[in-house]
Each structure stands twice: as structure tokens, then as C-alpha cells.
Design a protein around this motif. Structure first.
Motif: not given
Length: 698
Positions: A395, A397, A436, A608, A612, A679-680, A683, A686-687
Motif C-alpha cells: 500500500v 501511503e 486511522q 482477520s 480474508r 485485506p480484512s 483494511q 480504511c484504505i
């Protein structure tokens, strides 16, 4: 005007601010409200030796020299370790003076926080000083009178010139010159620390600000770790890796087993070295494999210097990652170029209603910075960053900070972009989010990103262990996070419970037609079952969901998973910072906190894992779902044509002979490594998954 020459010697018996009983101290010198010097950071030391020199120009002696000591905490507010004053009027002119300052906390004057030792020389200056070695930068004075040079405009220019120079040095320090690859093989004859004559050893590594902690091997004096990780080399000479071995003790402070060091300057490059290191202050040996290699392709340049816009360089990059070069340097998966163009409408972090923003661009452990644009809420950076991609599931950032010379940088906003979701060559406006990544903050940032990668290498890389970040905040107890993880785990368990209820309802004939159909299906499957049908059913499930998605009948749910709790966690963190003086009490409940943190993390792992698996079949990451289809097809064909006994035989021979064929092989589970890239639900929330949450392309 006076010139004050300071030599910061050392500190003695400084206060411990970290959980391990040590600190990472550095010193700030201030006159009035202006910081005039900041020392380097000495890691893990309560008796640091700096031996740093500073030259400061002082207009008058009425203002004392203010010395403040802090404990450096990456990503967090630095901890205050004490302060002291030096009365400049008490110094003799032109005479070196050794000074011992006792550190105190104004709120707790009775606490002993150690001492700082200095050597100072105060010298009177005649007229205007143009000594560029002092902390006040010299400016061209031709054509300007003294009054003009003391105007607010020129004072601001001086401040910006000095800060820009510091910012450039700070940015350049993040460009690494090489990579050191370390494999922790094993420990031999370690010291027994527990009452049963054994230990639960783990190892900590440190190179500068980079840290790595191995897994814990329970109840053994000869642990087999087989762990591999990488550090960046920031110095030409290589630096020294500090290694400490510890025994894990639940409910109390871990026991120290021993320490050793690796001097990288003594190792030749492009060669793997097997090292057997004797532990000092303890017993036993550690066995490592260490390899020093040249730097990966990372760079910072202006917008006019663009690798992908140069046709020759672009063709060279495309050739490097073409399908024909599958087995050439399997770790080099792809190439990433990030253009950080500008930001608009940023948050005002300073009392003047402005900010001094700069950007930090991160991909796993690769971390680069832009320069700082001062007094601006709409900065333009126009910088190009390039990275080597080692894992296509990484990822990107991009975090925006406000530079503050007197304390840690203030957070302004952040975006996180999975590399697989990037659309090449499109300039987009991304809304900045909170720490977050659960909600927007003020401002947008304009980025243009290009990703070129080899799909086969990326697929192979998916089946090996995921790279761990060596700069991460320590886990802290949070009741909100504990509750959130419990809810996520409960949802996964309820899926199994509801399935069990459904099967039981078939046994009870609650619905005769449904029970009759289930009974006939059971007889048919049991009578005709072959092992290849297991991956075949999973393959059909993936295919069914894929056709639902492309037909517009996507029934996937974007779960928010109690996002509001994350804001409460931020409030708790602020309270913890304010109550840092209560560390004695916190140490008493450390054992309980450690258990709670462990339970919290276990709940996160279980939740998670289930999420997944679900997201693999829901096509959350299409690349991984396609990879699963290919793998399931291969497994189906193998299980269809090859009897199970032969497959089990090959598997057993491979397992029994693996250690003989490769003594230093690192054990891994390909299925778990694959799932670690999916990703869970947290995630996913959040992304940034697609550009639909953000601005339009240009």
C-alpha cells in the motif's frame, strides 16, 4: 553582539521514558522562544555521549540559554526528560567554562532527572557578523542598511533559509545507499532463565532508527528461528547492528539473555556471510546470514526529470519487467513512480493561520520526504519519487505533516492507496483522511501514479512471507479496539453457527422439500465423491460470484466495523500523553495490560483470517481472486489425474528431505502467505480501494 560556542559533552543518569527502562535522548537549545540548536539522537542510553559543537550568535545576555532534553518516539509525541537554564551573564568572556546542569521538571521539582555536561565559551563580536558557521545564516548585505536587515521581511527570509537547509538535510538523510538482508537462523546453548531450566527466547535487532523483533520460541535453549528481514543502509560505512536476546516472561519484565553487535563496515558487499556471534553479558551463540547489496532503485527528483516520460528509459523499464524476464531477480517485482504535485485547503496548524507542510511517501519500509513549503495552505511540491516494488500487494501511503522546529511534526492528513488499484498516468485529487483512515480531514492532495510490474513475479511473491514493517507503533490497550475485534470475531463465528443451525434443520425435517433435496444430494455426493471435487466446488463458488459482479448483481457489503470507536481511541491517546507522569502506576498494571493486549491481538488475528477467506471469494482484490482460480484449476487437474497416495508420498518426501537439501531454509505456509495479502474488512474500509471515493482524473 556575542558569539556563544557550545560543546554538548554528555548526559548522566537521565530519566527512563521507554518501557524497556531506557530512553532515546536528544537535546534542544533555545534562547527566548527560538530554537537555536538540536542535537542528534542517542538510542537506548541513559548516559549518552554527544560531543557536538554549536555556534550561536546572541544579541544580548539578558535571555538565558534554555536546555530541554526529550526522549525520541517515532510517530508519537516525544517524552519530556527535563530542562535547565544557563545564565549567560555569569559567564566569563573569552574563557572556556565547563558547566554541569541539573535537569528538573517544573511540575515535579523533587524528581532527579540526571545532569547534562557542557563546555561553553562566550566571545564579544565587533559589528555585523558574517560567520556562516554559526546558527544564524548570513545574508548578502550589499545595498541594505542595518535597519532594513532587521525588518520582519528579512528576518522571515533568514528563518526560511535556515529551515529549508535543515529540511533538505533531513530529506537527504532518508535516501539509503544499500540494503542489508539478515536471516536469523538459530541460537545455541542460550542461558536458562526460567525455573524449569529453559527459556522462551526472542531477539531484537536495531540499526539506527530501524528495529526488528523476532518471534518467540517457547521452552528451548537451542531455538530455530529461520526468519529473514531487510534493513536500509544510510551510511557509506554501513553502521553497526545492535542485537539483544531476551527471555519472554508473561506478567513481568522480560529477562535479558545477552547482546552482540555486527559491524557492517567489516563485511564485503554482494556476498553472503555466515556469522556465529558470541553473546556478551550472557551465554550462548546466535547464527546469522548477512548480505550487503547495492541500493534499490529509489530516487527523488523534480517534475521535469521524469523516468517514464523519457521514451528510452520507459522502454528499459518495460523490458526489465517483461514476461520474458520471469526468473531474473525474483525479488524485483515492479517499478513505482509517484508524482506529488500539490495540495489544496490544508488544515492551519500554526497560530498564524498557516502551516509549513511537507509530505512523507511510504511503501512498506521505503520512506522518502519532500521539501517543506513554508506559510502555505496550498503548497506545490512538484516532486517525483520512484521505488522498487517487492510486493505488488503493498500500500502506498502519503502523509502530510506540518513542520514545527520546537516539537514533533503535526499531522495534517493521510491517504493510503493499494498498488493494485492504481490507474496509470491519471492525475487525481485524493481527500486527506485522519490517522486511522476512517474519516476525512481538511484538504486534498494531487498525485499522479504509475505502476509497472511482472504479473508472474508478483504471483510467486504472493506465496512467500510478507515483509514486516520495522517502524511501527507499539500495541496499546484500548477498550474500543478490544470491543471492535470481539464484534468482528463474533460475526465470523455466527456464520458457522447459522450454518450448523441450517444443517440441523435439514435433519429435523423442518421443511420437508428442503430436507428431501438435502438427503438426495448427500447420497449422491458421498457415493460419487472424489478429492478433486473440493477445489472444484471452491472454483465454482469463485466463478459464480464473479459472474454476479460483472452482471451488476454484486451483493457484497462494505462493513463499517464500528468506525466511531477509532475516534475514541485518539481521545484516549491524548489522555495518556497528559498522564505520562503516572508511569509508576502504569508499570504496576503492566502485567494485566500485556494479557489484554495479547487477547486483543488474538481476536484481531481470528477475525482477520475469517474475513480474508470471505474476501477472496468476494473478489475484493480481483488479482488475488484470479490467482486463486488459477491455483484451484491446477489443484483440480492434479487431484483428478494423480492418485492421492502419490501426492501424499511426494509431500512427505519433500517435508522429510527439505532440511537436508537446504539447511537454512525458512519455513512458511503458502496458503497463509496468500491470505495475508487479502485485506480484512477493516483494511477494506480504511484504505482507498477505488477512485470513486475521491476526485476525478485529469
Amino acid at each position: 553582539m556575542y558569539q556563544l560556542d557550545i560543546t554538548l559533552r554528555r548526559g548522566q543518569s537521565l530519566a527512563a521514558r521507554d518501557r524497556g527502562g531506557t530512553s532515546d535522548p536528544y537535546v534542544k537549545f533555545k534562547i527566548g522562544r527560538k530554537e537555536v540548536f538540536r542535537s542528534k539522537i542517542i538510542h537506548k542510553n541513559l548516559n549518552p555521549v554527544w560531543e557536538e559543537k554549536a555556534c550561536i550568535l546572541v544579541d544580548h545576555l539578558r535571555e538565558p540559554l534554555y536546555i530541554k532534553v526529550f526522549d525520541y518516539d517515532f510517530g508519537l509525541q516525544d517524552d519530556f526528560m527535563g530542562s535547565a537554564f544557563l545564565d549567560l551573564t555569569q559567564l566569563d568572556l573569552n574563557r572556556p567554562t565547563d558547566v554541569t546542569l541539573t535537569l528538573k521538571d517544573p511540575h515535579y521539582p523533587d524528581h532527579d532527572l540526571g545532569i547534562i555536561l557542557l563546555s561553553v565559551v562566550l566571545t564579544p563580536k565587533e559589528g555585523e557578523s558574517r560567520d556562516v558557521t554559526c546558527s544564524r545564516p548570513a545574508l548578502p548585505v550589499l545595498g541594505f542598511c542595518r535597519a532594513e536587515l532587521q525588518s520582519p521581511y528579512f528576518q522571515n527570509v533568514q528563518f526560511q533559509t535556515q529551515s529549508l537547509r535543515l529540511s533538505d538535510q533531513h530529506r537527504k538523510s532518508h535516501l539509503w545507499r544499500g540494503i542489508v538482508s539478515i536471516t536469523l537462523i538459530e541460537g545455541r546453548d542460550l542461558k536458562a532463565m526460567d525455573s524449569n531450566g529453559l527459556s522462551d527466547p526472542y531477539v531484537k535487532f536495531r540499526l539506527g532508527h530501524q528495529k526488528y523483533k523476532s518471534k518467540i520460541m517457547p521452552k528451548t535453549l537451542n531455538p530455530q528461528w529461520r526468519e529473514q528481514f531487510d534493513f536500509h543502509l544510510y551510511e557509506e560505512r554501513g553502521g553497526i547492528i545492535d542485537i539483544t536476546a531476551w527471555d519472554k516472561d508473561a506478567g513481568k519484565r522480560d529477562d535479558f539473555i545477552g547482546r552482540c553487535q555486527v559491524d557492517l563496515s567489516s563485511l564485503s558487499r554482494e556476498q553472503t556471510h555466515k556469522l556465529e556471534l558470541q553473546l556478551e553479558e550472557g551465554e550462548g551463540h546466535l547464527v546469522l546470514l548477512v548480505t550487503l547489496t547495492a541500493s534499490a532503485t529509489v530516487s527523488i527528483s523534480d517534475l521535469s526529470i521524469n523516468s517514464l516520460e523519457d521514451q528510452k528509459e520507459r522502454e528499459e523499464i518495460l523490458k526489465r519487467y517483461s514476461p520474458l524476464r520471469i526468473f531474473h531477480n525474483l525479488k524485483d517485482v515492479g517499478f513505482l513512480q509517484v508524482k506529488v504535485i500539490r495540495a489544496e485547503g490544508l488544515m492551519a496548524a500554526d497560530v498564524t493561520g498557516k502551516s509549513d507542510p511537507f509530505c512523507v511517501v511510504e511503501v512498506n519500509n521505503d520512506r522518502l520526504l519532500t521539501h517543506t513549503v513554508y506559510k502555505n495552505l496550498n503548497p506545490e511540491w512538484n516532486k517525483v519519487f520512484t521505488f522498487n516494488i517487492k510486493d505488488i500487494h503493498s500500500v502506498l501511503e502519503v502523509t502530510v505533516y506540518d513542520e514545527d522546529r520546537d516539537r514533533s511534526a503535526d499531522f495534517l492528513g493521510k491517504v493510503a492507496i493499494p498498488l493494485l488499484s492504481i490507474q496509470n498516468g491519471e492525475q487525481k485529487a485524493y481527500v486527506l483522511k485522519n490517522k486511522q483512515l476512517t474519516g476525512p480531514t481538511k484538504g486534498v492532495i494531487y498525485l499522479e501514479i504509475d505502476v509497472i510490474f511482472n504479473a508472474v513475479k508478483a504471483s510467486l511473491r504472493t506465496l512467500i512471507p510478507k515483509e514486516q514493517k520495522y517502524i511501527e507503533e507499539e500495541n496499546r490497550l484500548s477498550k474500543q479496539l478490544l470491543l471492535r475485534n470481539f464484534i468482528r470475531t463474533k460475526r465470523c463465528v455466527m456464520v458457522l453457527v447459522n450454518a450448523a443451525y441450517y444443517v440441523n434443520s435439514c435433519f429435523d425435517w423442518d421443511s420437508p422439500p428442503r430436507s428431501l433435496a438435502a438427503f438426495v444430494l448427500f447420497l449422491f455426493v458421498v457415493w460419487n465423491f472424489e478429492l478433486y471435487m473440493i477445489p472444484l466446488v471452491l472454483l465454482l463458488l469463485l466463478t459464480w460470484n464473479y459472474f454476479l459482479i460483472i452482471s451488476g448483481k454484486d451483493n457484497r457489503q462494505r462493513d463499517t466495523v464500528v468506525e466511531d470507536m477509532l475516534e475514541d481511541e485518539e481521545e484516549e491517546d491524548d489522555k495518556d500523553d497528559k498522564d505520562s507522569e503516572k508511569k509508576g502506576f502504569i508499570n504496576k498494571i503492566y502485567a494485566i495490560q500485556e494479557v489484554c493486549v495479547s487477547v486483543q491481538n488474538i481476536l484481531d488475528e481470528v477475525a482477520s483470517f475469517g474475513e480474508r477467506i470471505k474476501n477472496t471469494f468476494n473478489w475484493t482484490v480481483p488479482f488475488l481472486s484470479w490467482l486463486a482460480i488459477v491455483a484451484l484449476c491446477v489443484f483440480t487437474v492434479i487431484l483428478y489425474f494423480i492418485p492421492l497416495r502419490y501426492i501424499v508420498l511426494v509431500w512427505g518426501i519433500n517435508k522429510f528431505t527439505k532440511k537436508l537439501r537446504s539447511p537454512y531454509a525458512i519455513d512458511n505456509n503458502e496458503l497463509l502467505d496468500f491470505l495475508s495479502r487479502v485485506p480484512s474488512d477493516v483494511q477494506v474500509v480504511c484504505i482507498i480501494i477505488t477512485s470513486m471515493h475521491y476526485g476525478t482524473g485529469f
